[in-house]
Scaffold this motif. Structure first.
Motif, PDB file in Angstrom:
ATOM      1  N   GLY A 318       0.827  -1.210   0.000  1.00  0.00           N
ATOM      2  CA  GLY A 318       0.000   0.000   0.000  1.00  0.00           C
ATOM      3  C   GLY A 318       0.857   1.254   0.000  1.00  0.00           C
ATOM      4  O   GLY A 318       2.049   1.221   0.294  1.00  0.00           O
ATOM      5  N   SER A 319       0.222   2.381  -0.370  1.00  0.00           N
ATOM      6  CA  SER A 319       0.989   3.630  -0.521  1.00  0.00           C
ATOM      7  C   SER A 319       0.684   4.624   0.595  1.00  0.00           C
ATOM      8  O   SER A 319       1.022   5.795   0.478  1.00  0.00           O
ATOM      9  N   ASP A 320       0.055   4.155   1.669  1.00  0.00           N
ATOM     10  CA  ASP A 320      -0.249   5.074   2.765  1.00  0.00           C
ATOM     11  C   ASP A 320       1.051   5.564   3.410  1.00  0.00           C
ATOM     12  O   ASP A 320       2.019   4.823   3.551  1.00  0.00           O
ATOM     13  N   LYS A 321       1.035   6.832   3.762  1.00  0.00           N
ATOM     14  CA  LYS A 321       2.235   7.453   4.350  1.00  0.00           C
ATOM     15  C   LYS A 321       2.063   7.574   5.854  1.00  0.00           C
ATOM     16  O   LYS A 321       0.965   7.819   6.349  1.00  0.00           O
ATOM     17  N   LEU A 322       3.179   7.422   6.558  1.00  0.00           N
ATOM     18  CA  LEU A 322       3.152   7.641   8.003  1.00  0.00           C
ATOM     19  C   LEU A 322       3.068   9.147   8.279  1.00  0.00           C
ATOM     20  O   LEU A 322       3.564   9.964   7.492  1.00  0.00           O
ATOM     21  N   ALA A 323       2.445   9.496   9.393  1.00  0.00           N
ATOM     22  CA  ALA A 323       2.327  10.911   9.765  1.00  0.00           C
ATOM     23  C   ALA A 323       3.709  11.484  10.097  1.00  0.00           C
ATOM     24  O   ALA A 323       4.579  10.763  10.604  1.00  0.00           O
ATOM     25  N   ASP A 324       3.884  12.779   9.801  1.00  0.00           N
ATOM     26  CA  ASP A 324       5.174  13.426  10.058  1.00  0.00           C
ATOM     27  C   ASP A 324       5.626  13.239  11.510  1.00  0.00           C
ATOM     28  O   ASP A 324       6.800  12.982  11.783  1.00  0.00           O
ATOM     29  N   ALA A 325       4.664  13.371  12.423  1.00  0.00           N
ATOM     30  CA  ALA A 325       5.031  13.271  13.853  1.00  0.00           C
ATOM     31  C   ALA A 325       5.577  11.873  14.180  1.00  0.00           C
ATOM     32  O   ALA A 325       6.509  11.743  14.983  1.00  0.00           O
ATOM     33  N   ASP A 326       5.020  10.855  13.548  1.00  0.00           N
ATOM     34  CA  ASP A 326       5.499   9.491  13.813  1.00  0.00           C
ATOM     35  C   ASP A 326       6.899   9.288  13.240  1.00  0.00           C
ATOM     36  O   ASP A 326       7.736   8.610  13.839  1.00  0.00           O
ATOM     37  N   LEU A 327       7.131   9.873  12.071  1.00  0.00           N
ATOM     38  CA  LEU A 327       8.460   9.761  11.463  1.00  0.00           C
ATOM     39  C   LEU A 327       9.491  10.523  12.297  1.00  0.00           C
ATOM     40  O   LEU A 327      10.607  10.037  12.521  1.00  0.00           O
ATOM     41  N   GLU A 328       9.116  11.715  12.751  1.00  0.00           N
ATOM     42  CA  GLU A 328      10.032  12.502  13.596  1.00  0.00           C
ATOM     43  C   GLU A 328      10.373  11.721  14.868  1.00  0.00           C
ATOM     44  O   GLU A 328      11.514  11.709  15.316  1.00  0.00           O
TER      45      GLU A 328
END
Ligand SMILES: [Fe+2]
Length: 361
Positions: A318-328
């Motif tokens: 799938g192409s869903d992106k993780l939220a910026d806060a989770d990546l940070e």
């Protein structure tokens, strides 16, 4: 250079039945460790029971290992094993039961110790004898010394410092046949991640390269099956299992690097499956790598470019992106782990980590 993989490995059809005498020689009462359902559904649990029954070896079942097994589960299984007087452990399943089986075998051996022993550095790592029967094609745990457990107090996952190899790895592609497509996809991507992170790794050498290069070639043979371009054959299931074990042998030597490090908080907090989470960060890791390493990694696995891989990943996961806060948050956690960052063969400061985490096509 050093290459150490003391596990006796058999890969063939009906592997468990063929080697029942060797399993039986390990003890007189086995603790079988599985998840709740799949070991029964794919026939592996029945095969192991039959092998033990034939050899008149008693066995008890602990089938409560959850995804990303917790220390609490390991301790519960330890108590169950001690109560039942077991003297060897057989793990069946994906990474979770296989990793848990090692930790359980450690804690039964050291039954006077409490849970803190799991993370005690420098302590005696001897265990009861261990057999591992993989039923997914990603973990490689059957040939690695790694046991990753969930640490609820730290809201993440982490490898225990004990290095624990199984005595036997019994590998049979037939157990993959009943795996849901999502499990096949996630675990095949995990195997690819292990191969790539062992290739683009400060400790990579000729011996790990032998496993990585062959693992990628074997993995590539069945790539079309993962994309749904053709039906899987018995040979494909064997290929996917072998690629996973070759990948396991690679990381057993050199360990994983940034994508695995970024994936742990994501798995803990977002409940993203392990393979999907480590696959999420591969494109960024390749994009930052030395051009020759990147080219070799992609070519051996049959990809034209980083974005060709990313398209493959999105087709499977799938192409869903993780939220910026989770990546940070994942970057923050990994930035505090210099041991993991030292594995990267290029300068990997916070800015590079962010570029890997936030990579887009
Ligand atoms: Fe992994």
């Amino acid at each position: 250079m050093k290459f150490f993989m003391p596990t006796k490995l058999y890969q063939e059809s009906d592997c468990v039945a063929r080697h029942s005498a060797e399993i039986a020689a390990l003890g007189s009462r086995a603790l079988i460790v599985t998840g709740r359902h799949s070991a029964k559904a794919n026939g592996a649990y029945a095969d192991v029971c039959q092998a033990l029954d034939r050899a008149k070896i008693a066995h008890v079942l602990f089938d409560e290992v959850e995804q990303n097994p917790s220390i609490e589960t390991v301790m519960k299984a330890r108590d169950f094993g001690v109560e039942n007087g077991v003297d060897f452990v057989i793990g069946i399943g994906g990474g979770s039961p296989l990793d848990a089986a090692k930790a359980i075998a450690l804690m039964i051996k050291h039954q006077d110790q409490d849970r803190s022993y799991l993370y005690q550095k420098g302590a005696d790592s001897s265990t009861l004898p261990i057999v591992e029967v993989p039923t997914t094609c990603g973990t490689g745990s059957e040939v690695t010394p790694v046991s990753v457990l969930t640490i609820h107090a730290e809201k993440t996952k982490g490898s225990i410092p004990h290095k624990i190899f199984a005595d036997y790895a019994l590998i049979d592609g037939k157990y993959l046949k009943s795996a849901p497509a999502s499990v096949l996809h996630n675990t095949a991507i995990d195997a690819l991640a292990h191969l790539w992170e062992a290739l683009i790794n400060i400790d990579a050498d000729d011996y790990t390269h032998m496993c990585v290069a062959e693992g990628l070639r074997v993995w590539k043979r069945s790539k079309a099956v993962l994309l749904g371009e053709r039906q899987a054959t018995d040979e494909d299931f064997a290929n996917l299992m072998n690629a996973s074990s070759l990948a396991g042998m690679s990381i057993a030597q050199v360990g994983t690097t940034v994508p695995h490090g970024l994936s742990y908080p994501v798995t803990y907090n977002q409940h993203m499956p392990h393979g999907k989470a480590v696959g999420y960060f591969q494109a960024g890791y390749l994009a930052e790598a030395d051009a020759a390493d990147r080219e070799e990694a992609l070519t051996l696995a049959g990809f034209d470019s980083v974005d060709d891989y990313q398209n493959f990943y999105e087709a499977l996961c799938g192409s869903d992106k993780l939220a910026d806060a989770d990546l940070e948050y994942a970057v923050d956690v990994l930035a505090g782990k210099p041991d993991k960052l030292k594995k990267v063969p290029y300068t990997c400061d916070r800015e590079v980590l962010r570029r890997i985490a936030f990579y887009t096509k």
